[in-house]
Design a protein around this motif. Sequence first.
Motif, short mmCIF file in Angstrom:
data_model
loop_
_atom_site.label_atom_id
_atom_site.label_comp_id
_atom_site.label_asym_id
_atom_site.label_seq_id
_atom_site.Cartn_x
_atom_site.Cartn_y
_atom_site.Cartn_z
N SER A 48 0.83 -1.21 0.00
CA SER A 48 0.00 0.00 0.00
C SER A 48 0.86 1.25 0.00
O SER A 48 2.07 1.20 0.23
CB SER A 48 -0.91 0.01 1.23
N GLY A 49 0.20 2.38 -0.20
CA GLY A 49 0.88 3.67 -0.12
C GLY A 49 1.72 3.96 -1.35
O GLY A 49 1.73 3.21 -2.32
N GLY A 50 2.40 5.08 -1.30
CA GLY A 50 3.25 5.49 -2.42
C GLY A 50 3.74 6.91 -2.22
O GLY A 50 3.60 7.49 -1.14
N ASN A 64 -2.29 -0.17 -8.52
CA ASN A 64 -1.82 -1.43 -7.96
C ASN A 64 -2.43 -2.61 -8.71
O ASN A 64 -1.81 -3.66 -8.81
CB ASN A 64 -2.20 -1.55 -6.48
N GLN A 65 -3.64 -2.40 -9.21
CA GLN A 65 -4.36 -3.47 -9.90
C GLN A 65 -5.30 -2.85 -10.91
O GLN A 65 -5.80 -1.76 -10.68
CB GLN A 65 -5.17 -4.29 -8.88
N VAL A 66 -5.55 -3.54 -12.00
CA VAL A 66 -6.56 -3.13 -12.97
C VAL A 66 -7.56 -4.26 -13.08
O VAL A 66 -7.19 -5.43 -13.20
CB VAL A 66 -5.94 -2.82 -14.36
N ILE A 67 -8.83 -3.91 -13.00
CA ILE A 67 -9.92 -4.88 -13.13
C ILE A 67 -10.71 -4.52 -14.38
O ILE A 67 -11.10 -3.36 -14.55
CB ILE A 67 -10.84 -4.85 -11.90
N LYS A 68 -10.93 -5.50 -15.22
CA LYS A 68 -11.74 -5.29 -16.42
C LYS A 68 -13.02 -6.11 -16.28
O LYS A 68 -12.98 -7.34 -16.27
CB LYS A 68 -10.98 -5.69 -17.67
N VAL A 69 -14.14 -5.41 -16.13
CA VAL A 69 -15.45 -6.05 -15.99
C VAL A 69 -16.01 -6.24 -17.40
O VAL A 69 -16.21 -5.27 -18.12
CB VAL A 69 -16.39 -5.22 -15.10
N LYS A 70 -16.24 -7.50 -17.77
CA LYS A 70 -16.63 -7.83 -19.15
C LYS A 70 -18.13 -7.75 -19.40
O LYS A 70 -18.56 -7.66 -20.53
CB LYS A 70 -16.10 -9.21 -19.51
N GLN A 83 -2.20 -3.20 7.52
CA GLN A 83 -1.89 -2.43 8.73
C GLN A 83 -1.97 -0.96 8.35
O GLN A 83 -2.26 -0.61 7.22
CB GLN A 83 -0.50 -2.78 9.24
N GLY A 84 -1.67 -0.10 9.28
CA GLY A 84 -1.70 1.33 8.98
C GLY A 84 -3.13 1.81 8.81
O GLY A 84 -4.05 1.33 9.48
N LYS A 85 -3.33 2.75 7.90
CA LYS A 85 -4.65 3.30 7.62
C LYS A 85 -4.90 3.19 6.11
O LYS A 85 -4.77 4.17 5.36
CB LYS A 85 -4.73 4.75 8.07
N PRO A 86 -5.27 1.99 5.64
CA PRO A 86 -5.42 1.77 4.20
C PRO A 86 -6.63 2.49 3.61
O PRO A 86 -7.61 2.76 4.29
CB PRO A 86 -5.59 0.26 4.09
N THR A 87 -6.50 2.82 2.33
CA THR A 87 -7.59 3.41 1.56
C THR A 87 -7.73 2.64 0.26
O THR A 87 -6.81 1.92 -0.16
CB THR A 87 -7.33 4.89 1.22
N LEU A 88 -8.89 2.78 -0.37
CA LEU A 88 -9.17 2.12 -1.64
C LEU A 88 -9.66 3.19 -2.61
O LEU A 88 -10.71 3.79 -2.40
CB LEU A 88 -10.24 1.05 -1.43
N LEU A 89 -8.88 3.45 -3.65
CA LEU A 89 -9.24 4.42 -4.67
C LEU A 89 -9.58 3.67 -5.94
O LEU A 89 -8.75 2.90 -6.45
CB LEU A 89 -8.09 5.40 -4.91
N ILE A 90 -10.79 3.86 -6.43
CA ILE A 90 -11.26 3.18 -7.64
C ILE A 90 -11.55 4.23 -8.70
O ILE A 90 -12.35 5.14 -8.48
CB ILE A 90 -12.54 2.35 -7.35
N ASP A 91 -10.89 4.11 -9.84
CA ASP A 91 -11.07 5.04 -10.95
C ASP A 91 -11.60 4.23 -12.12
O ASP A 91 -10.89 3.40 -12.68
CB ASP A 91 -9.72 5.70 -11.29
N GLY A 92 -12.88 4.46 -12.46
CA GLY A 92 -13.50 3.65 -13.51
C GLY A 92 -14.53 4.41 -14.30
O GLY A 92 -14.62 5.65 -14.20
N PRO A 93 -15.33 3.69 -15.08
CA PRO A 93 -16.31 4.31 -15.96
C PRO A 93 -17.34 5.19 -15.24
O PRO A 93 -17.82 6.16 -15.80
CB PRO A 93 -17.02 3.12 -16.62
N GLY A 94 -17.64 4.87 -13.99
CA GLY A 94 -18.62 5.65 -13.24
C GLY A 94 -18.04 6.82 -12.48
O GLY A 94 -18.75 7.55 -11.80
N SER A 121 -9.17 1.16 -12.55
CA SER A 121 -7.84 1.24 -11.96
C SER A 121 -8.00 1.29 -10.45
O SER A 121 -8.74 2.11 -9.92
CB SER A 121 -7.11 2.50 -12.45
N ILE A 122 -7.30 0.38 -9.77
CA ILE A 122 -7.41 0.25 -8.32
C ILE A 122 -6.09 0.69 -7.68
O ILE A 122 -5.03 0.17 -8.01
CB ILE A 122 -7.71 -1.22 -7.93
N TYR A 123 -6.19 1.64 -6.76
CA TYR A 123 -5.03 2.12 -6.01
C TYR A 123 -5.26 1.79 -4.54
O TYR A 123 -6.31 2.12 -4.00
CB TYR A 123 -4.87 3.63 -6.15
N ILE A 124 -4.27 1.18 -3.91
CA ILE A 124 -4.35 0.91 -2.48
C ILE A 124 -3.45 1.93 -1.79
O ILE A 124 -2.23 1.85 -1.85
CB ILE A 124 -3.89 -0.52 -2.13
#
Length: 143
Positions: A48-50, A64-70, A83-94, A121-124
């Motif tokens: 995580s992080g960056g 970190n990951q790309v998901i393609k929904v077919k 651990q730490g304080k994780p977040t989930l950033l999702i950048d997609g069609p919506g 596009s998934i960013y942790i």
Amino acid sequence: MKTLRLLTLVPAALAMSLVFNQVSFAETPIILIDKNLQTDPTIVNGTSGGNVKSNCGDITTAPNQVIKVKEPLPYLRLTVESQGKPTLLIDGPGGRFCVMADNYSGNKPEQSGFWQVGQYSIYIGDLSQQQYPYTLSISQQKK
């Protein structure tokens, strides 16, 4: 003369080869998802992080990951454990969505519901300004 010319071409060709190989190592893996997930849950591990500051914590420049929904999915759930304080950033069609950990989710950022066709596009990220190992769980099962 021909030998001298060959000696100048070899280092240039070698350098170009290394550049193209570095690009292929930097590609983000893509998970293809349809109505029947092969392994449920699908588990992905990473860090995580960056170095990029965002409203969703520190993230990396590349996802970190790309998901393609077919095909449209009535239900898909992404959950991050770290651990730490994780977040989930999702950048997609919506649009672009940031999910923070909270007490309700057991300090595990989670996004679930309907997912439309497209590439996500998934960013942790992490709010603690550090990096930690994470587990991303992708499931079509409701809790």
